[in-house]
Design an enzyme around this catalytic site. Structure first.
Site, PDB file in Angstrom:
ATOM      1  N   ASP A 250       0.831  -1.197   0.000  1.00  0.00           N
ATOM      2  CA  ASP A 250       0.000   0.000   0.000  1.00  0.00           C
ATOM      3  C   ASP A 250       0.873   1.256   0.000  1.00  0.00           C
ATOM      4  O   ASP A 250       1.945   1.262   0.605  1.00  0.00           O
ATOM      5  CB  ASP A 250      -0.916  -0.023   1.233  1.00  0.00           C
ATOM      6  CG  ASP A 250      -2.091   0.916   1.085  1.00  0.00           C
ATOM      7  OD1 ASP A 250      -2.334   1.407  -0.039  1.00  0.00           O
ATOM      8  OD2 ASP A 250      -2.781   1.167   2.095  1.00  0.00           O
TER       9      ASP A 250
ATOM     10  N   ASN B 150     -10.536  -3.172  -5.235  1.00  0.00           N
ATOM     11  CA  ASN B 150      -9.844  -2.250  -6.146  1.00  0.00           C
ATOM     12  C   ASN B 150     -10.580  -2.095  -7.482  1.00  0.00           C
ATOM     13  O   ASN B 150     -10.408  -1.094  -8.174  1.00  0.00           O
ATOM     14  CB  ASN B 150      -8.401  -2.686  -6.412  1.00  0.00           C
ATOM     15  CG  ASN B 150      -7.480  -2.506  -5.217  1.00  0.00           C
ATOM     16  OD1 ASN B 150      -6.513  -3.238  -5.059  1.00  0.00           O
ATOM     17  ND2 ASN B 150      -7.761  -1.531  -4.358  1.00  0.00           N
TER      18      ASN B 150
END
Ligand code: IPE
Ligand code: MG
Length: 214
Positions: A2, A50
């Site tokens: 991330d 996502n």
């Protein structure tokens, strides 16, 4: 993995630049794990959630991913990496699925590290798909054997970069006794030294699995 977007933003680059840099970091990390004789590495590259990002970003990610799958072939074979993709692969375009398949087949005999790339993966999806497939003959054993991680060793250590302290629907079942490690380092900056720092932390922990201290 991330922090790609923030890494790019800090530098005034488009988010996609962060994803490209993140891919380079992943490539280096695989090398580094091979040198450290880590037998299994999983990279959480793209979650089911996502897919809910703006189409522009999803398309850019798919594009980078497709390029990577092609460009990475020789390197993976040369380095003895056995690659597999885990996740709901049906959600990806056919052409990309074919590329993924071919890469898996071509690297089947890799001996140095087993690399799983989680794409279109979510922990709840994994639990549900395994439950569905074993409903008729359900036992803990058959369930575990139906998870996407069936032939991998247990999840020992989970690193999350980018500062958030949550699992975000990664390997929910598998993380039951994983050691968790959170670092503020943004993924594109995650270096060999950062990996070593994380591994030192893992080495210091006493894993009791609910038993008493020895
Ligand atoms: C992680 O970076 C990469 C993917 C999810 C594909 P992000 O895109 O989540 O980056 P931040 O969190 O916006 O910095
Ligand atoms: Mg993020």
């Amino acid at each position: 993995m991330d922090g790609n977007g923030r890494w790019a933003k800090k530098r005034g680059f488009p988010r996609t630049e962060g994803h490209r840099q993140g891919l380079m970091t992943a490539r280096k990390l695989v090398q580094n794990c091979i040198s450290k004789k880590i037998p299994q590495l999983t990279l959480f590259a793209f979650s089911q959630e996502n897919f809910n990002r703006p189409p522009q970003e999803v398309n850019a990610l798919l594009q980078i991913f497709s390029e990577a799958v092609s460009a990475w072939q020789q390197e993976l074979k040369k380095n003895g990496v056995r690659l597999r993709f885990i996740g709901e692969l049906e959600r990806f375009p056919k052409a990309l699925r074919l590329l993924m398949n071919s890469l898996q087949n071509q690297t089947k005999t890799g001996q140095n590290i087993s690399l799983a790339v989680a794409v279109g993966y979510s922990g709840r999806w994994d639990i549900l798909q395994a439950a569905r497939r074993t409903a008729d003959n359900f036992s803990e054993e058959s369930f575990v054997a139906a998870l996407a991680t069936a032939d991998m060793p247990p999840l020992d250590f989970l690193i999350r970069t980018g500062g958030e302290k949550r699992i975000s629907n990664f390997m929910l079942w598998q993380a039951a006794y994983a050691e968790l490690y959170f670092t503020d380092v943004l993924w594109p900056d995650f270096s060999d030294d950062d990996l070593q720092t994380a591994l030192d932390s893992f080495a210091d922990r006493e894993r009791r699995f609910g038993h008493l201290s020895r």
